[in-house]
Design a protein around this motif. Structure first.
Motif, PDB file in Angstrom:
ATOM      1  N   LEU A 123       0.832  -1.849   0.051  1.00  0.00           N
ATOM      2  CA  LEU A 123      -0.044   0.254  -0.168  1.00  0.00           C
ATOM      3  C   LEU A 123       1.084   1.008  -0.143  1.00  0.00           C
ATOM      4  CD1 LEU A 123      -2.851  -1.038   2.717  1.00  0.00           C
ATOM      5  CD2 LEU A 123      -2.895  -0.561   0.198  1.00  0.00           C
ATOM      6  N   ARG A 124       2.080   1.787   0.815  1.00  0.00           N
ATOM      7  CA  ARG A 124       2.682   2.130   0.618  1.00  0.00           C
ATOM      8  C   ARG A 124       2.733   2.641  -0.527  1.00  0.00           C
ATOM      9  NH1 ARG A 124       4.709   0.605   6.023  1.00  0.00           N
ATOM     10  NH2 ARG A 124       6.130  -0.622   4.695  1.00  0.00           N
ATOM     11  N   GLU A 125       3.846   1.575  -1.092  1.00  0.00           N
ATOM     12  CA  GLU A 125       4.887   1.600  -2.411  1.00  0.00           C
ATOM     13  C   GLU A 125       3.301   2.071  -4.288  1.00  0.00           C
ATOM     14  OE1 GLU A 125       6.329  -1.949  -3.964  1.00  0.00           O
ATOM     15  OE2 GLU A 125       7.295  -2.503  -2.259  1.00  0.00           O
ATOM     16  N   LEU A 126       2.098   1.763  -3.919  1.00  0.00           N
ATOM     17  CA  LEU A 126       1.455   2.257  -4.393  1.00  0.00           C
ATOM     18  C   LEU A 126       0.917   3.905  -4.479  1.00  0.00           C
ATOM     19  CD1 LEU A 126      -0.873   1.457  -6.231  1.00  0.00           C
ATOM     20  CD2 LEU A 126      -2.338   0.669  -5.004  1.00  0.00           C
ATOM     21  N   ASP A 127       0.768   3.761  -2.732  1.00  0.00           N
ATOM     22  CA  ASP A 127       0.745   5.782  -2.958  1.00  0.00           C
ATOM     23  C   ASP A 127       2.318   6.365  -3.321  1.00  0.00           C
ATOM     24  OD1 ASP A 127      -1.439   5.133  -1.568  1.00  0.00           O
ATOM     25  OD2 ASP A 127      -0.999   4.998   0.652  1.00  0.00           O
ATOM     26  N   ASP A 128       2.567   5.301  -3.558  1.00  0.00           N
ATOM     27  CA  ASP A 128       4.110   6.503  -3.818  1.00  0.00           C
ATOM     28  C   ASP A 128       3.717   6.724  -5.118  1.00  0.00           C
ATOM     29  OD1 ASP A 128       5.196   6.440  -1.235  1.00  0.00           O
ATOM     30  OD2 ASP A 128       7.052   5.001  -1.553  1.00  0.00           O
TER      31      ASP A 128
END
Length: 87
Positions: free
Chosen positions: A78-83
């Motif tokens: 999820l963090r990667e997707l937000d980035d």
């Protein structure tokens, strides 16, 4: 001591200056000792329960470890997707 004076009376007796001074009831020392012992026992029981609860560790469970690993992986994704969305 004067004749007729008793120490087991529950009513106040006059002192030298005329003020009323309550006399200790018979058995009050025993009641006080039992109260103290009861409070000490309750305090010790509470302390024991607090220490036992704080020292308890959950046993190692492969299922819970796997669930924690999956949650960490999901959070990382999820963090990667937000980035990627911000870029």
């Amino acid at each position: 001591m004067a004749e007729g004076t008793t120490f087991e009376t529950h009513s106040p007796s006059p002192s030298e200056d005329g003020a009323l001074v309550p006399q200790p009831a018979s058995g009050s020392g025993l009641k006080r000792a039992l109260l103290f012992a009861g409070l000490a026992a309750v305090s010790a029981g509470i302390a024991f329960l607090v220490v036992r609860a704080t020292m308890r560790q959950a046993p190692s469970d492969p299922t819970s470890e796997r669930i924690e690993a999956l949650i960490e992986e999901a959070n990382r994704l999820l963090r990667e997707l937000d980035d990627q969305k911000r870029a």
